[in-house]
Design an enzyme around this catalytic site. Structure first.
Site, PDB file in Angstrom:
ATOM      1  N   TYR A  50      10.494  13.096 -18.871  1.00 20.79           N
ATOM      2  CA  TYR A  50       9.217  12.369 -18.428  1.00 20.79           C
ATOM      3  C   TYR A  50       8.329  12.368 -19.731  1.00 20.79           C
ATOM      4  O   TYR A  50       7.446  11.560 -19.752  1.00 20.79           O
ATOM      5  CB  TYR A  50       8.617  12.810 -17.307  1.00 20.79           C
ATOM      6  CG  TYR A  50       9.528  12.838 -15.956  1.00 20.79           C
ATOM      7  CD1 TYR A  50      10.615  12.200 -15.662  1.00 20.79           C
ATOM      8  CD2 TYR A  50       8.996  13.451 -14.931  1.00 20.79           C
ATOM      9  CE1 TYR A  50      11.216  12.078 -14.841  1.00 20.79           C
ATOM     10  CE2 TYR A  50       9.701  13.704 -13.844  1.00 20.79           C
ATOM     11  CZ  TYR A  50      10.885  12.996 -13.764  1.00 20.79           C
ATOM     12  OH  TYR A  50      11.543  13.036 -12.494  1.00 20.79           O
ATOM     13  N   ARG A 237      -5.344   7.968  -2.481  1.00 21.57           N
ATOM     14  CA  ARG A 237      -3.891   8.046  -1.927  1.00 21.57           C
ATOM     15  C   ARG A 237      -3.009   9.562  -2.245  1.00 21.57           C
ATOM     16  O   ARG A 237      -2.342   9.787  -1.351  1.00 21.57           O
ATOM     17  CB  ARG A 237      -2.794   6.956  -2.401  1.00 21.57           C
ATOM     18  CG  ARG A 237      -3.078   5.571  -2.283  1.00 21.57           C
ATOM     19  CD  ARG A 237      -2.221   4.612  -2.534  1.00 21.57           C
ATOM     20  NE  ARG A 237      -2.414   4.197  -3.702  1.00 21.57           N
ATOM     21  CZ  ARG A 237      -2.708   2.940  -4.266  1.00 21.57           C
ATOM     22  NH1 ARG A 237      -3.707   2.348  -3.411  1.00 21.57           N
ATOM     23  NH2 ARG A 237      -2.895   2.650  -5.466  1.00 21.57           N
TER      24      ARG A 237
HETATM   25  P1  A2P Z   1      -0.627   4.148  -6.942  1.00 25.01           P
HETATM   26  O1  A2P Z   1      -0.353   5.414  -8.115  1.00 25.01           O
HETATM   27  O2  A2P Z   1      -1.239   3.353  -7.397  1.00 25.01           O
HETATM   28  O3  A2P Z   1      -0.965   5.059  -5.789  1.00 25.01           O
HETATM   29  P2  A2P Z   1       7.278   6.583  -5.399  1.00 25.01           P
HETATM   30  O4  A2P Z   1       6.601   7.883  -5.130  1.00 25.01           O
HETATM   31  O5  A2P Z   1       8.208   6.136  -3.973  1.00 25.01           O
HETATM   32  O6  A2P Z   1       7.893   6.697  -6.525  1.00 25.01           O
HETATM   33  O7  A2P Z   1       6.032   5.439  -5.317  1.00 25.01           O
HETATM   34  C1  A2P Z   1       5.161   5.302  -6.288  1.00 25.01           C
HETATM   35  C2  A2P Z   1       4.398   4.243  -5.875  1.00 25.01           C
HETATM   36  O8  A2P Z   1       3.741   4.243  -4.745  1.00 25.01           O
HETATM   37  C3  A2P Z   1       3.178   4.023  -6.990  1.00 25.01           C
HETATM   38  O9  A2P Z   1       3.088   2.769  -7.300  1.00 25.01           O
HETATM   39  C4  A2P Z   1       1.978   4.474  -6.032  1.00 25.01           C
HETATM   40  O10 A2P Z   1       0.828   3.714  -6.510  1.00 25.01           O
HETATM   41  C5  A2P Z   1       2.341   4.018  -4.714  1.00 25.01           C
HETATM   42  N1  A2P Z   1       1.653   4.870  -3.641  1.00 25.01           N
HETATM   43  C6  A2P Z   1       1.491   6.033  -3.858  1.00 25.01           C
HETATM   44  N2  A2P Z   1       1.063   6.739  -2.405  1.00 25.01           N
HETATM   45  C7  A2P Z   1       0.852   5.334  -1.948  1.00 25.01           C
HETATM   46  C8  A2P Z   1       0.095   5.373  -0.704  1.00 25.01           C
HETATM   47  N3  A2P Z   1      -0.112   6.280   0.157  1.00 25.01           N
HETATM   48  N4  A2P Z   1       0.111   3.940  -0.147  1.00 25.01           N
HETATM   49  C9  A2P Z   1       0.510   2.862  -0.908  1.00 25.01           C
HETATM   50  N5  A2P Z   1       1.058   3.071  -2.207  1.00 25.01           N
HETATM   51  C10 A2P Z   1       1.188   4.381  -2.530  1.00 25.01           C
END
Ligand code: A2P
Length: 275
Positions: A50, A237
């Site tokens: 990463y 979030r």
């Molecule tokens: P953001 O960073 O703007 O919150 P994953 O963990 O499945 O890879 O998903 C990551 C994505 O989900 C990111 O784009 C993040 O955007 C978004 N995300 C994280 N938490 C939430 C939430 N509670 N509701 C909607 N989207 C979320």
């Protein structure tokens, strides 16, 4: 906010929600780590791949939290497989993180075409005695790969981190992990923000419980005994994603979410995935 932990087979414990950090660079991730720890996160997931371990370490230090209060996972990818390369790999991770040890070190991919994951695991076993890592595990392993580790090596992986969400439930792999006392960790549990959270089933349950679809997904995962490492760089979030332990889905609701499975597993057994 106290996040429940699950026991690992080696006697340590792992917080059931962690912060995923893939795709955020050093500068981006450091303040996110501070917000996450302030919100109550005690588990951070990174990887050599990463390229953000310096930022992760900086964020942990900037938060002021005591080192032993936070569970840190990192992973070594293909360049560290075979020939005891993992020894130098772990040292490099610790140098970048500026930490004395990590809580969990994972083989990032099995890379079966190279057939070096068994010898790499034997190197991991020596690292488990080094004081530089507490627990050792794997990522993106399938039953055939784990079968070989269990047959040919001594220490059982404590965890297998795989892609898992309501559309990719991996129920066979999770059952295998459970049967072998291996904790399943779900990467991209929210489907990478790509439409999963619009599923009507999740929207309806969210309305029922006064939660968001993301919280329903994370409660489903934790209810299954899985660890989830959702990513977010948004402080609201971040808080939301750990505020999930004040409601319980019924067995029928759990099954309805599991029924969203499409079987569309992404290929992650090569070096081409960023996870
Ligand atoms: P953001 O960073 O703007 O919150 P994953 O963990 O499945 O890879 O998903 C990551 C994505 O989900 C990111 O784009 C993040 O955007 C978004 N995300 C994280 N938490 C939430 C939430 N509670 N509701 C909607 N989207 C979320």
């Amino acid at each position: 906010m106290t996040i429940p932990t699950l026991p690992l087979s080696d006697g340590y414990t792992i917080p059931q929600i962690g912060l995923g950090t893939a795709s955020l660079n050093d500068e981006q991730i450091a303040p996110v780590i501070v917000s996450a720890i302030e919100a109550g996160y005690r588990h951070i997931d990174t990887a050599f791949r990463y390229k953000n371990q310096r930022g992760v370490g900086k964020g942990i230090r900037d938060s002021g939290i005591a080192r032993q209060e936070v569970f840190v996972t990192t992973k070594l990818d293909g360049e560290f497989q075979g020939n005891d390369r993992a020894i130098a790999g772990l040292d490099e991770c610790l140098r970048q993180l500026d930490l004395d040890y990590v809580d969990l070190l994972l083989i990032h991919w099995p890379l079966p075409q190279r057939d070096e994951y068994v010898s790499t695991w034997k190197t991991f076993e020596t690292l488990a005695d080094s004081g530089k890592v507490r627990s050792i595990g794997v990522s993106n392993f399938k039953p055939a790969h784990l079968d070989r580790l269990l047959a040919e090596t001594t220490i059982r992986p404590v965890a297998n981190q795989i892609q898992l969400n309501p559309r990719i439930t991996r129920s066979d792999q999770h059952a295998y992990d459970q049967a072998h006392d291996i904790v399943t960790v779900a990467w991209s549990p929210l489907g990478q923000g790509k439409g999963l959270l619009d599923e009507p089933t999740l929207q309806t349950l969210a309305a029922t419980y006064g939660k968001t679809p993301a919280q329903v997904v994370l409660r489903w995962l934790t209810g299954l005994g899985i660890v989830a490492i959702p990513r977010s760089s948004n402080p609201e979030r971040l808080r939301q994603n750990i505020d999930i332990f004040d409601f319980t889905l019924t067995a029928a609701e759990m099954d309805a979410i599991s029924a969203l499975d499409t079987g569309a597993e992404k290929r992650v057994d090569s070096d081409t995935s960023g996870h």
